[in-house]
Write an enzyme that holds these catalytic residues in place. Sequence first.
Site, PDB file in Angstrom:
ATOM      1  N   GLU A  51      28.261  81.473 -13.105  1.00 21.91           N
ATOM      2  CA  GLU A  51      26.902  81.800 -13.539  1.00 21.91           C
ATOM      3  C   GLU A  51      26.009  81.487 -12.345  1.00 21.91           C
ATOM      4  O   GLU A  51      25.779  80.319 -12.028  1.00 21.91           O
ATOM      5  CB  GLU A  51      26.541  80.978 -14.780  1.00 21.91           C
ATOM      6  CG  GLU A  51      27.469  81.326 -15.950  1.00 21.91           C
ATOM      7  CD  GLU A  51      27.196  80.548 -17.228  1.00 21.91           C
ATOM      8  OE1 GLU A  51      26.512  79.518 -17.180  1.00 21.91           O
ATOM      9  OE2 GLU A  51      27.672  80.985 -18.283  1.00 21.91           O
ATOM     10  N   CYS A  90      17.556  79.750 -14.223  1.00 17.06           N
ATOM     11  CA  CYS A  90      18.162  80.946 -13.625  1.00 17.06           C
ATOM     12  C   CYS A  90      17.605  82.218 -14.248  1.00 17.06           C
ATOM     13  O   CYS A  90      17.595  83.269 -13.628  1.00 17.06           O
ATOM     14  CB  CYS A  90      19.665  80.879 -13.804  1.00 17.06           C
ATOM     15  SG  CYS A  90      20.118  80.649 -15.535  1.00 17.06           S
ATOM     16  N   GLU A 111      16.027  85.134  -4.309  1.00 17.67           N
ATOM     17  CA  GLU A 111      15.667  84.169  -5.354  1.00 17.67           C
ATOM     18  C   GLU A 111      14.902  82.996  -4.741  1.00 17.67           C
ATOM     19  O   GLU A 111      15.370  82.369  -3.794  1.00 17.67           O
ATOM     20  CB  GLU A 111      16.943  83.647  -6.033  1.00 17.67           C
ATOM     21  CG  GLU A 111      16.649  82.670  -7.147  1.00 17.67           C
ATOM     22  CD  GLU A 111      17.919  82.032  -7.726  1.00 17.67           C
ATOM     23  OE1 GLU A 111      18.754  81.546  -6.953  1.00 17.67           O
ATOM     24  OE2 GLU A 111      18.060  82.032  -8.966  1.00 17.67           O
TER      25      GLU A 111
END
Length: 499
Positions: free
Chosen positions: A257, A291, A393
């Site tokens: 993940e 996230c 990100e």
Amino acid sequence: MAASTARELRNFVDGGYVDGVRTFDKRNPVDGRLVARVHEADARLVDAAVGAARTALAGPWGRSSVAERVAVLRRVADQIETRFDGLLAAEVADTGKPVRLARKLDVARAVANFRTFADLASAAGTDGFLTDLADGRRALNYALRRPLGVVGVIVPWNLPLLLTTWKVAPALACGNAVVVKPSEETPGSATLLAEIMAEAGVPAGVYNVVHGFGPGSAGELLSTHPGLDGVTFTGETGTGRAIMRAAAAHVRPVSFELGGKNAAVVFADADLDRAVEGLCQSVFANTGQVCLCTERVYVQRPVFDEVVTRLSAAAGQLRLGDPADPATTTGPLISTGHREKVLSYLRLAREEGAEVVAGGGVPAMPPQIQAGAWIEPTLWTGLDNAATVMREEVFGPVAGIVPFDDDADAVRLANDTRYGLAASVWTRDLERGHRVAQQLRVGVSWVNTWFLRDLRSPFGGIGLSGIGREGGHHSLEFYSETTNVCVRLADETRTGAAA
Ligand code: NAD
């Protein structure tokens, strides 16, 4: 803030706390205060933890029934509730997140993780087929579910207890033994969880914790250890690459993940009150360190200015401050080091031509917490998807807002990324909501909401955002090996068949 003394956090191996080779300091991101001295594990200790897990699998735990393990999971959930305040304090001390957030999200979810996977494991079946071939042979095929074995659990700092238990609960439900490597930034709750495991009757060696950093430390030592049967990892995409290289050497499964660069799409027909409230959460929750947080907001042109104005106003209303204060909505970033990274992206955004419409820097805080990793909730306009800061990100309370014209434009912009974790669509037209949500190339696609999770549903990412799915039966699949047994039965004599 309440004064507290620094704790000593040791590794947990084979049912006991063990000193490391050296210690490192864990500081609170709110004010820089020392919260713990953490004992770093070396190769020998990581090896001992993997060995203890292997030994536990050879003992009663390895022969335990599903019903016995389900009972253990339920006791762990009960015990987390009993020790709720201690876990809450550990989580808040490590992360600086508001108590009201950690209470509702992190610790509550730890309980839910154990209860959900207890329910799922007790209800889970396996494949079974009565085989009936054209030539008359018949057989019974049924699959046995076995534990994967010794599982390495490597987790990040943003939701430490939530993510650790999201992996440990299904791993134990399936009969595995685990070695957990918490983030060096958040060692507290996983260490406390060891006591809870012991109190709930989890046998020695089934739950182990090794502390340290990534490269050259416990993270790398664990992920490269030949004794693991699988690795479940949540963290940055770059770290995932390193762990995957190590997994390749041993041909063992990984569940990843990873990072995201998530989009929200706001149509002109959306309920703007709900949309702005939802966006404020999805951009700024946990100081943007989830996230699933939104870092790209696409708004249909007729309502673009209104959404920019209203979302900027909402950002200005957020209350940064002492985590214990019930009025606090927003904590600091995890560390001043991480703040440097986020600020460097904000400098880059300005260089790339961004117009900052909210925040943009370091806020003035009361003197006693000014040393913390504070940052202003930040929004900008004026950049398109070509800008680096719209592609990478950032993992902070920041987002760029971009106008779009129609459905096709929105889908094209949202999908213009190598990540693919989550997205949210805001519209009153549910037909459009379904249509657009289905066209987005992500693992989790929300309509008129964000972060609403059912733990039975699949969770994971596409592209750079991960490999595999966890949640519901997907977790049980990852944490199990199956063996198909095929038993020949008496041949069928078909009535009417040619002799
Ligand atoms: P990170 O990758 O830096 O660290 C995660 C863990 O990996 C830590 O325990 C760290 O010590 C360890 N590690 C680092 N290098 C390693 C190596 N070479 N070998 C083995 N272990 C190593 O991530 P982070 O900064 O702690 O967390 C933030 C990241 O996590 C963001 O990218 C965020 O998107 C991601 N994340 C993803 C999800 C998801 O569900 N997809 C959830 C939460 C966070």
